[in-house]
Design a protein around this motif. Structure first.
Motif, PDB file in Angstrom:
ATOM      1  N   ARG A  48       8.367   7.416 -10.415  1.00  0.00           N
ATOM      2  CA  ARG A  48       7.172   6.866  -9.767  1.00  0.00           C
ATOM      3  C   ARG A  48       6.936   5.409 -10.168  1.00  0.00           C
ATOM      4  NH1 ARG A  48       4.262  11.301  -7.710  1.00  0.00           N
ATOM      5  NH2 ARG A  48       5.012  13.300  -8.531  1.00  0.00           N
ATOM      6  N   LEU A  81       6.122   8.118   3.511  1.00  0.00           N
ATOM      7  CA  LEU A  81       5.762   6.810   2.962  1.00  0.00           C
ATOM      8  C   LEU A  81       6.963   5.858   2.944  1.00  0.00           C
ATOM      9  CD1 LEU A  81       3.377   7.985   0.109  1.00  0.00           C
ATOM     10  CD2 LEU A  81       2.751   6.694   2.152  1.00  0.00           C
ATOM     11  N   PHE A  94       2.220   8.299  -6.078  1.00  0.00           N
ATOM     12  CA  PHE A  94       1.401   9.501  -6.301  1.00  0.00           C
ATOM     13  C   PHE A  94       1.862  10.685  -5.449  1.00  0.00           C
ATOM     14  CE2 PHE A  94      -1.449   5.927  -7.338  1.00  0.00           C
ATOM     15  CZ  PHE A  94      -1.859   6.297  -8.617  1.00  0.00           C
ATOM     16  N   SER A  95       3.001  10.560  -4.796  1.00  0.00           N
ATOM     17  CA  SER A  95       3.459  11.590  -3.860  1.00  0.00           C
ATOM     18  C   SER A  95       3.587  12.961  -4.527  1.00  0.00           C
ATOM     19  CB  SER A  95       4.816  11.202  -3.266  1.00  0.00           C
ATOM     20  OG  SER A  95       4.725   9.999  -2.544  1.00  0.00           O
ATOM     21  N   PHE A 143       2.318   1.831  -3.426  1.00  0.00           N
ATOM     22  CA  PHE A 143       1.314   2.362  -4.346  1.00  0.00           C
ATOM     23  C   PHE A 143       1.094   3.857  -4.106  1.00  0.00           C
ATOM     24  CE2 PHE A 143      -3.213   3.258  -5.293  1.00  0.00           C
ATOM     25  CZ  PHE A 143      -3.212   2.959  -6.650  1.00  0.00           C
ATOM     26  N   LEU A 144       0.947   4.248  -2.836  1.00  0.00           N
ATOM     27  CA  LEU A 144       0.711   5.653  -2.508  1.00  0.00           C
ATOM     28  C   LEU A 144       1.929   6.520  -2.815  1.00  0.00           C
ATOM     29  CD1 LEU A 144      -1.218   5.277   0.876  1.00  0.00           C
ATOM     30  CD2 LEU A 144      -2.168   5.786  -1.384  1.00  0.00           C
ATOM     31  N   ILE A 151       0.829  -1.209   0.000  1.00  0.00           N
ATOM     32  CA  ILE A 151       0.000   0.000   0.000  1.00  0.00           C
ATOM     33  C   ILE A 151       0.862   1.257   0.000  1.00  0.00           C
ATOM     34  CG2 ILE A 151      -1.643   1.357   1.366  1.00  0.00           C
ATOM     35  CD1 ILE A 151      -2.887  -1.274   2.275  1.00  0.00           C
ATOM     36  N   SER A 152       1.921   1.264   0.818  1.00  0.00           N
ATOM     37  CA  SER A 152       2.801   2.443   0.872  1.00  0.00           C
ATOM     38  C   SER A 152       3.538   2.643  -0.446  1.00  0.00           C
ATOM     39  CB  SER A 152       3.798   2.318   2.029  1.00  0.00           C
ATOM     40  OG  SER A 152       4.608   1.168   1.893  1.00  0.00           O
TER      41      SER A 152
END
Length: 474
Positions: free
Chosen positions: A177, A117, A107-108, A103-104, A100-101
């Motif tokens: 990314r 993250l 998008f930072s 994936f997020l 999850i981290s």
């Protein structure tokens, strides 16, 4: 050729097992790949990340450092938590958190978000690292552990090998990314694999978790890591002293704790203590090799970064190729012998590297990297097997976490030593034609020191292996 065919047939048969062992291997290989891959690939992407997110040097430096710091501090506590609450549970939570981290992070919007993250990623990685080897050892009987651990270690070195290469390709073509997004499907596969495990392992269930010990350990490790990175400055030395004092306090506290974070009685086990020290010393001596040779190839021999990276990848490639074979050998023969031979090869390769000059043939470097790679393959899997197999089942999580902690601390100590020696020879000046002789001298001295350390690690391996009793009927 026949033997080789039989070997690969045994590997195919081994992987075709349709039970928890197959899924344990899948999760071990994938999880072992993910953590070193994300660490080494992000390093390649830092310049582009800084440019796009307008990150200053201080913040940029903390992107890899924060991850490493969190990972090191939490490994042993999470290993203990796993022994109490279940290795599968903690591992599953860790891989979900990591995925999850990742994936997020893709998008930072700012560098600060990336940093937060990365810290969460470090927590997830600690939950993974603390349990990978422990789960493998819990699933497989003694006579098959070496082969299984070899496959897991192969995954780790493939991640280490592909990190800079694939990270560079992804960054160049899809942006930084994409490195974070690349982890997501692999994380999902690992979650699926762990969900298929039939058992849970919590041999220390019902025991109390030592929160005070965890805080004291953090107070020991954090100053040590930051202090080592600041040497030879006075501030770095002060932090190291603080870390050592906290280490003494940790020892005193844990000795009197009825349910300690780390049972210090484990160090009365010669097999555990000596082989753990061998792990620490081997990573201290071995990790800076690539760093030093990277500078040597580019500054002394004039290679560009891409060519230098391909040459340096030889070591990881040989480790990945021979690790599973070394694991199989450690199942059939005394693992002390296999690990000892591996450490001899590392020591010889490092010693010969101390003879390099600006006229040294690149093929000599390649051959020595291959020799060291084979050495690490022969040492790594049997050493891991000996450390974890030397303790009772209720300590598998702590033992697995201890190995990872020794490795990370060894990497940090090795880099600190290499940078300290370089600083003594050339100071803070940029490497160039005017100080090339001094730079090469610093590299030579570093390799001589690391070769001596490998000899010490060989002694610990031999002593530790002589105290190990592996019951093949387990």
């Amino acid at each position: 050729m026949i033997k080789n065919s039989r070997y690969w047939k045994s590997i195919r048969d081994f992987l075709s097992i349709n039970d928890s062992r197959s899924y344990a291997l899948v999760l071990a290989a994938l999880a072992s790949f993910l953590t070193p891959f994300v660490g080494s690939s992000i390093t390649i992407a830092l310049p582009e990340m800084a440019s796009q997110l307008s990150m200053n040097t201080f913040l940029l430096g903390w992107i890899p450092t924060a991850y490493l710091l969190v990972l090191t501090v939490l490994l042993v506590p999470l290993g203990r938590l796993s022994d109490i609450y279940g290795r599968k549970n903690i591992f599953r939570m860790g891989i979900i958190l990591f995925t999850i981290s990742s994936f997020l992070a893709g998008f930072s919007p700012t560098g600060e978000v990336v940093l937060v993250l990365r810290i969460i990623q470090g927590i997830g990685s600690a939950m993974i690292f603390a349990n990978v080897n422990a789960i493998v050892v819990s699933v497989f009987p003694v006579m098959e552990r070496g082969k299984a651990l070899g496959i897991a270690i192969t995954g780790a070195y493939i991640g280490l090998f592909l990190g800079p290469v694939l990270g560079g390709i992804l960054t160049e073509n899809l942006g930084w990314r994409s490195i974070f997004f690349f982890n997501v499907p692999l994380g999902i596969l690992t979650v699926y694999a762990v969900s298929k495990l039939k058992e849970e392992w919590a041999e220390a269930a019902g025991e109390k978790f030592d929160i005070k010990g965890t805080l004291i350990l953090a107070g020991c490790i954090i100053p040590l890591i930051i202090g080592l990175s600041q040497l030879p400055d006075l501030f770095g030395m002060i932090l190291i002293m603080v870390g050592l004092i906290m280490g003494i306090i940790f020892y005193k506290f844990e000795s009197a704790e009825p349910s300690p974070l780390f049972d210090l009685k484990l160090f009365k086990n010669r097999a555990f203590s000596f082989n753990s020290l061998a792990t620490l010393i081997s990573y201290t001596a071995g990790y800076p090799i690539i760093f030093l040779l990277s500078l040597y190839l580019q500054y002394a021999l004039g290679f560009n970064p891409q060519s230098a990276g391909l040459i340096l990848a030889v070591q990881s490639l040989f480790i990945a190729f021979f690790a599973s074979y070394a694991g199989r050998l450690s199942d059939e023969k005394n693992p002390r012998t296999i690990a000892g031979v591996g450490m001899v090869l590392i020591a010889l390769g490092t010693l010969f590297l101390s003879l390099i000059t600006q006229e040294t043939s690149i093929w000599v470097i390649v051959i020595l990297l291959a020799l060291i790679g084979v050495g690490f393959a022969l040492f790594g899997t049997p050493n891991t097997n000996m450390v974890i197999s030397s303790v009772k089942k209720e300590y598998y999580g702590v033992a697995s976490a201890s190995i990872s902690t020794m490795r990370v601390m060894g990497q940090i100590m090795g880099m600190a030593m290499a940078l300290l020696i370089m600083n003594l020879y050339i100071g803070t000046a940029n490497i160039g034609p005017t100080n090339m002789d001094s730079f090469i001298s610093s590299v030579k001295v570093s390799f001589i020191l690391f070769a001596v350390m490998c000899a010490v690690a060989l002694l610990f391996t031999w002593k530790g292996g002589s105290s190990l009793n592996l019951d093949k009927s387990d």
